[in-house]
Scaffold this motif. Sequence first.
Motif, PDB file in Angstrom:
ATOM      1  N   ALA A  91      75.670 -12.415  34.837  1.00  0.00           N
ATOM      2  CA  ALA A  91      74.859 -12.941  33.875  1.00  0.00           C
ATOM      3  C   ALA A  91      74.802 -13.010  32.528  1.00  0.00           C
ATOM      4  O   ALA A  91      73.901 -13.244  31.854  1.00  0.00           O
ATOM      5  CB  ALA A  91      73.375 -12.039  34.347  1.00  0.00           C
ATOM      6  N   GLY A  92      76.014 -12.427  32.043  1.00  0.00           N
ATOM      7  CA  GLY A  92      76.192 -12.234  30.554  1.00  0.00           C
ATOM      8  C   GLY A  92      75.363 -10.938  30.081  1.00  0.00           C
ATOM      9  O   GLY A  92      75.147 -11.213  28.731  1.00  0.00           O
ATOM     10  N   VAL A  93      74.969 -10.031  30.624  1.00  0.00           N
ATOM     11  CA  VAL A  93      74.218  -8.901  30.215  1.00  0.00           C
ATOM     12  C   VAL A  93      75.211  -8.120  30.070  1.00  0.00           C
ATOM     13  O   VAL A  93      75.973  -7.510  30.724  1.00  0.00           O
ATOM     14  CB  VAL A  93      73.067  -8.648  31.245  1.00  0.00           C
ATOM     15  CG1 VAL A  93      72.494  -7.282  30.965  1.00  0.00           C
ATOM     16  CG2 VAL A  93      72.272  -9.738  31.623  1.00  0.00           C
ATOM     17  N   PRO A  94      75.194  -7.325  28.716  1.00  0.00           N
ATOM     18  CA  PRO A  94      75.913  -6.178  28.487  1.00  0.00           C
ATOM     19  C   PRO A  94      76.004  -5.194  29.395  1.00  0.00           C
ATOM     20  O   PRO A  94      74.755  -4.740  29.964  1.00  0.00           O
ATOM     21  CB  PRO A  94      75.730  -5.652  27.166  1.00  0.00           C
ATOM     22  CG  PRO A  94      74.763  -6.739  26.463  1.00  0.00           C
ATOM     23  CD  PRO A  94      74.310  -7.596  27.749  1.00  0.00           C
ATOM     24  N   PHE A  95      77.062  -4.480  29.677  1.00  0.00           N
ATOM     25  CA  PHE A  95      77.126  -3.228  30.670  1.00  0.00           C
ATOM     26  C   PHE A  95      78.153  -2.465  30.392  1.00  0.00           C
ATOM     27  O   PHE A  95      79.037  -2.461  29.680  1.00  0.00           O
ATOM     28  CB  PHE A  95      77.078  -3.692  32.274  1.00  0.00           C
ATOM     29  CG  PHE A  95      78.830  -4.569  32.361  1.00  0.00           C
ATOM     30  CD1 PHE A  95      79.633  -3.800  32.924  1.00  0.00           C
ATOM     31  CD2 PHE A  95      78.798  -5.899  31.950  1.00  0.00           C
ATOM     32  CE1 PHE A  95      80.709  -4.613  32.696  1.00  0.00           C
ATOM     33  CE2 PHE A  95      79.992  -6.507  32.201  1.00  0.00           C
ATOM     34  CZ  PHE A  95      81.227  -5.936  32.533  1.00  0.00           C
ATOM     35  N   ILE A  96      78.120  -1.039  30.835  1.00  0.00           N
ATOM     36  CA  ILE A  96      79.041  -0.056  30.837  1.00  0.00           C
ATOM     37  C   ILE A  96      79.973  -0.156  31.778  1.00  0.00           C
ATOM     38  O   ILE A  96      79.459  -0.230  33.041  1.00  0.00           O
ATOM     39  CB  ILE A  96      78.610   1.251  30.670  1.00  0.00           C
ATOM     40  CG1 ILE A  96      77.510   1.465  29.621  1.00  0.00           C
ATOM     41  CG2 ILE A  96      79.590   2.367  30.621  1.00  0.00           C
ATOM     42  CD1 ILE A  96      77.011   2.847  29.473  1.00  0.00           C
ATOM     43  N   PRO A  97      81.256  -0.575  31.552  1.00  0.00           N
ATOM     44  CA  PRO A  97      82.299  -0.761  32.781  1.00  0.00           C
ATOM     45  C   PRO A  97      82.411   0.228  33.931  1.00  0.00           C
ATOM     46  O   PRO A  97      81.998   1.503  33.297  1.00  0.00           O
ATOM     47  CB  PRO A  97      83.519  -1.254  32.058  1.00  0.00           C
ATOM     48  CG  PRO A  97      83.480  -0.760  30.763  1.00  0.00           C
ATOM     49  CD  PRO A  97      81.854  -0.572  30.330  1.00  0.00           C
ATOM     50  N   ALA A  98      82.978   0.030  35.037  1.00  0.00           N
ATOM     51  CA  ALA A  98      83.317   1.093  35.871  1.00  0.00           C
ATOM     52  C   ALA A  98      84.391   0.643  36.581  1.00  0.00           C
ATOM     53  O   ALA A  98      84.701  -0.390  37.279  1.00  0.00           O
ATOM     54  CB  ALA A  98      82.134   1.170  36.921  1.00  0.00           C
ATOM     55  N   VAL A  99      85.627   1.359  36.404  1.00  0.00           N
ATOM     56  CA  VAL A  99      86.850   1.223  36.982  1.00  0.00           C
ATOM     57  C   VAL A  99      87.339   2.118  38.175  1.00  0.00           C
ATOM     58  O   VAL A  99      87.029   3.432  38.200  1.00  0.00           O
ATOM     59  CB  VAL A  99      88.033   1.518  35.919  1.00  0.00           C
ATOM     60  CG1 VAL A  99      89.418   1.066  36.344  1.00  0.00           C
ATOM     61  CG2 VAL A  99      87.525   0.605  34.453  1.00  0.00           C
ATOM     62  N   GLU A 100      87.562   1.490  39.294  1.00  0.00           N
ATOM     63  CA  GLU A 100      87.556   2.250  40.640  1.00  0.00           C
ATOM     64  C   GLU A 100      88.867   2.880  40.393  1.00  0.00           C
ATOM     65  O   GLU A 100      90.081   2.471  40.112  1.00  0.00           O
ATOM     66  CB  GLU A 100      87.685   1.398  41.857  1.00  0.00           C
ATOM     67  CG  GLU A 100      87.754   2.151  43.147  1.00  0.00           C
ATOM     68  CD  GLU A 100      87.606   1.278  44.273  1.00  0.00           C
ATOM     69  OE1 GLU A 100      88.610   0.988  44.902  1.00  0.00           O
ATOM     70  OE2 GLU A 100      86.646   0.355  44.591  1.00  0.00           O
ATOM     71  N   VAL A 101      88.918   4.432  40.457  1.00  0.00           N
ATOM     72  CA  VAL A 101      89.924   5.238  40.444  1.00  0.00           C
ATOM     73  C   VAL A 101      90.438   5.870  41.987  1.00  0.00           C
ATOM     74  O   VAL A 101      91.456   6.485  41.943  1.00  0.00           O
ATOM     75  CB  VAL A 101      89.900   6.222  39.532  1.00  0.00           C
ATOM     76  CG1 VAL A 101      89.728   5.649  38.154  1.00  0.00           C
ATOM     77  CG2 VAL A 101      88.558   7.108  39.591  1.00  0.00           C
ATOM     78  N   LEU A 102      89.335   5.707  42.908  1.00  0.00           N
ATOM     79  CA  LEU A 102      89.898   6.755  43.827  1.00  0.00           C
ATOM     80  C   LEU A 102      88.888   6.177  45.113  1.00  0.00           C
ATOM     81  O   LEU A 102      87.774   5.751  45.220  1.00  0.00           O
ATOM     82  CB  LEU A 102      89.486   8.111  43.930  1.00  0.00           C
ATOM     83  CG  LEU A 102      89.774   9.169  45.092  1.00  0.00           C
ATOM     84  CD1 LEU A 102      91.099   9.146  45.365  1.00  0.00           C
ATOM     85  CD2 LEU A 102      89.032  10.390  44.794  1.00  0.00           C
ATOM     86  N   LYS A 103      89.545   6.030  46.354  1.00  0.00           N
ATOM     87  CA  LYS A 103      88.945   5.672  47.606  1.00  0.00           C
ATOM     88  C   LYS A 103      89.393   6.612  48.589  1.00  0.00           C
ATOM     89  O   LYS A 103      90.358   7.030  48.806  1.00  0.00           O
ATOM     90  CB  LYS A 103      89.608   4.180  48.151  1.00  0.00           C
ATOM     91  CG  LYS A 103      89.097   2.958  47.743  1.00  0.00           C
ATOM     92  CD  LYS A 103      89.770   1.821  48.260  1.00  0.00           C
ATOM     93  CE  LYS A 103      88.906   0.613  47.699  1.00  0.00           C
ATOM     94  NZ  LYS A 103      89.375  -0.609  48.460  1.00  0.00           N
ATOM     95  N   LEU A 104      88.313   7.113  49.409  1.00  0.00           N
ATOM     96  CA  LEU A 104      88.535   8.150  50.546  1.00  0.00           C
ATOM     97  C   LEU A 104      87.865   7.633  51.649  1.00  0.00           C
ATOM     98  O   LEU A 104      86.778   6.882  51.794  1.00  0.00           O
ATOM     99  CB  LEU A 104      87.733   9.479  50.272  1.00  0.00           C
ATOM    100  CG  LEU A 104      88.303  10.330  48.873  1.00  0.00           C
ATOM    101  CD1 LEU A 104      87.577  11.217  48.392  1.00  0.00           C
ATOM    102  CD2 LEU A 104      89.757  10.688  49.027  1.00  0.00           C
ATOM    103  N   THR A 105      88.566   7.686  52.921  1.00  0.00           N
ATOM    104  CA  THR A 105      87.767   7.496  54.205  1.00  0.00           C
ATOM    105  C   THR A 105      86.699   8.545  54.377  1.00  0.00           C
ATOM    106  O   THR A 105      86.578   9.430  53.661  1.00  0.00           O
ATOM    107  CB  THR A 105      88.833   7.751  55.370  1.00  0.00           C
ATOM    108  OG1 THR A 105      89.341   8.774  55.472  1.00  0.00           O
ATOM    109  CG2 THR A 105      89.887   6.489  54.845  1.00  0.00           C
ATOM    110  N   GLU A 106      85.971   8.187  55.629  1.00  0.00           N
ATOM    111  CA  GLU A 106      84.972   9.008  55.712  1.00  0.00           C
ATOM    112  C   GLU A 106      85.462  10.432  56.218  1.00  0.00           C
ATOM    113  O   GLU A 106      85.128  11.621  56.084  1.00  0.00           O
ATOM    114  CB  GLU A 106      84.054   8.550  57.002  1.00  0.00           C
ATOM    115  CG  GLU A 106      82.925   7.653  56.573  1.00  0.00           C
ATOM    116  CD  GLU A 106      81.894   7.659  57.932  1.00  0.00           C
ATOM    117  OE1 GLU A 106      81.676   8.511  58.439  1.00  0.00           O
ATOM    118  OE2 GLU A 106      81.943   6.455  58.064  1.00  0.00           O
TER     119      GLU A 106
END
Length: 466
Positions: A91-106
């Motif tokens: 949408a071209g709306v300013p946002f604070i980025p979020a970078v994925e650093v970790l994935k965990l299974t259940e």
Amino acid sequence: MFKKLQQALVWLASRAGEAENVKAVRTAAVMMAKLFRNPAKVPERLRSFRDTIAQHSTETASWVSSDEMIEKGGPFDSCDLRHWVALAEAAGVPFIPAVEVLKLTESEIEFLSGTVSMPNRRPSRSADDAAVLEKNIELMDEIVSGLAASGPPVGSREELVERLYAAMDDVPEGWMVRNIRAGSLELKTLAGAGAAGPEVPEVRFGSDVEVGPGWVRNGNRRRVNVSDHRTLQSVAQGPGGGTSFVARPWVEAARYIAAEDPHRHGTQFAGKGYWPAEWRAFVEDGEVVGVAFYYGWTGSVTPQNAAIALEVRDLAQRVADQAARRQAWPRTMDVEFVRASQHPDLVGNDDVQHWLNVFGRETVSCTLDFLETENGPVLLEGGPPNTPFGGGHPCAFAGHGGPPRFGSRTLTYGVAFSMMEDVLLGDPKTWRETDPENHILSWEEVEALASMGFDDEDADDAVPRP
């Protein structure tokens, strides 16, 4: 003093999390004891429980990833930060980025968080009751086996812990980490008490332990904190199949507002806190109907705040329009459980049915949070809508329209600059309608106030850095 307060709050939050875990286990034990007092009613209650689990699993399994949502739309988890970042970017709306650093299974997150075993003790009963009880226990075993975490076997604890450290190795200093569905309890506690400050709150305990937002430093290395109580609770309430953690830069707010902290009133830590200027927008059926000061005890009715509230409304509307354009529908289980219920008090309640239509399955209904920065408001995160069935908090609207009741709701129309008198944000029993004048204004009143304009001398002063 500020650092001492941060240390005390983080320690208390950690202890509170432990207490909540103990309370949860105790509650479950009491519930099971009550359940087996009348064996004849147990099957019905257990089947109801099983049906609720099945509904949760079926519904959340239909939710799409953020990439799928952008490509082809569909229902998605309203608590998942990644979807709101993707929509804001589109949408071209300013946002604070979020970078994925970790994935965990259940399986992995369950293994890392630890498990609590219930005692394998059955109450003594008569011979007739024992036969019925045995069948109920078999049914309960079937339900519990259906709740078992799925996924590949986990490795050793040492290997998993090393992954937590490795995930932080490339995260810059001055960044925070959080789960995709919620921030940590420690961060929430510091922010709520006005003790987070303009820089990343890093609270030291001893010579080699430091707690930051979403991470823990041991010696010279940081690791992702996956055992935080608030994080685990949020993950458990979300879709199955595992979860992810993201890193975000800590962005300084353009304004910090000083006020007496209502949470610490009457304690040894009583005093002023410093809260960043944050706003929450309320979206119902694709339209931004209200905007509120996030920390409702800090706002005030001024031309500057009126102008910013209008800017937040416009930015939030752009995000909502983008979601509608892509046919991306945020979902929350609080609403979906009510929608699927066949209870006569719900099915025959016109108010309930009205709000279920407002928060329909294929509507854009949500809350969107913004932080004021030197470059204007930026999107922090999105979440579930404020509904009579649960969801997003009304913030400064708390009490407007009277106490929250099932089938009615706290009104979130216009702009709530501050809470009404005698309303305590954390105590819904105080959410009584008082005089909203100088607290809550209609959109027309807000537009008229903003049109008055303001200069540097009239603008709300930012307090010194805490």
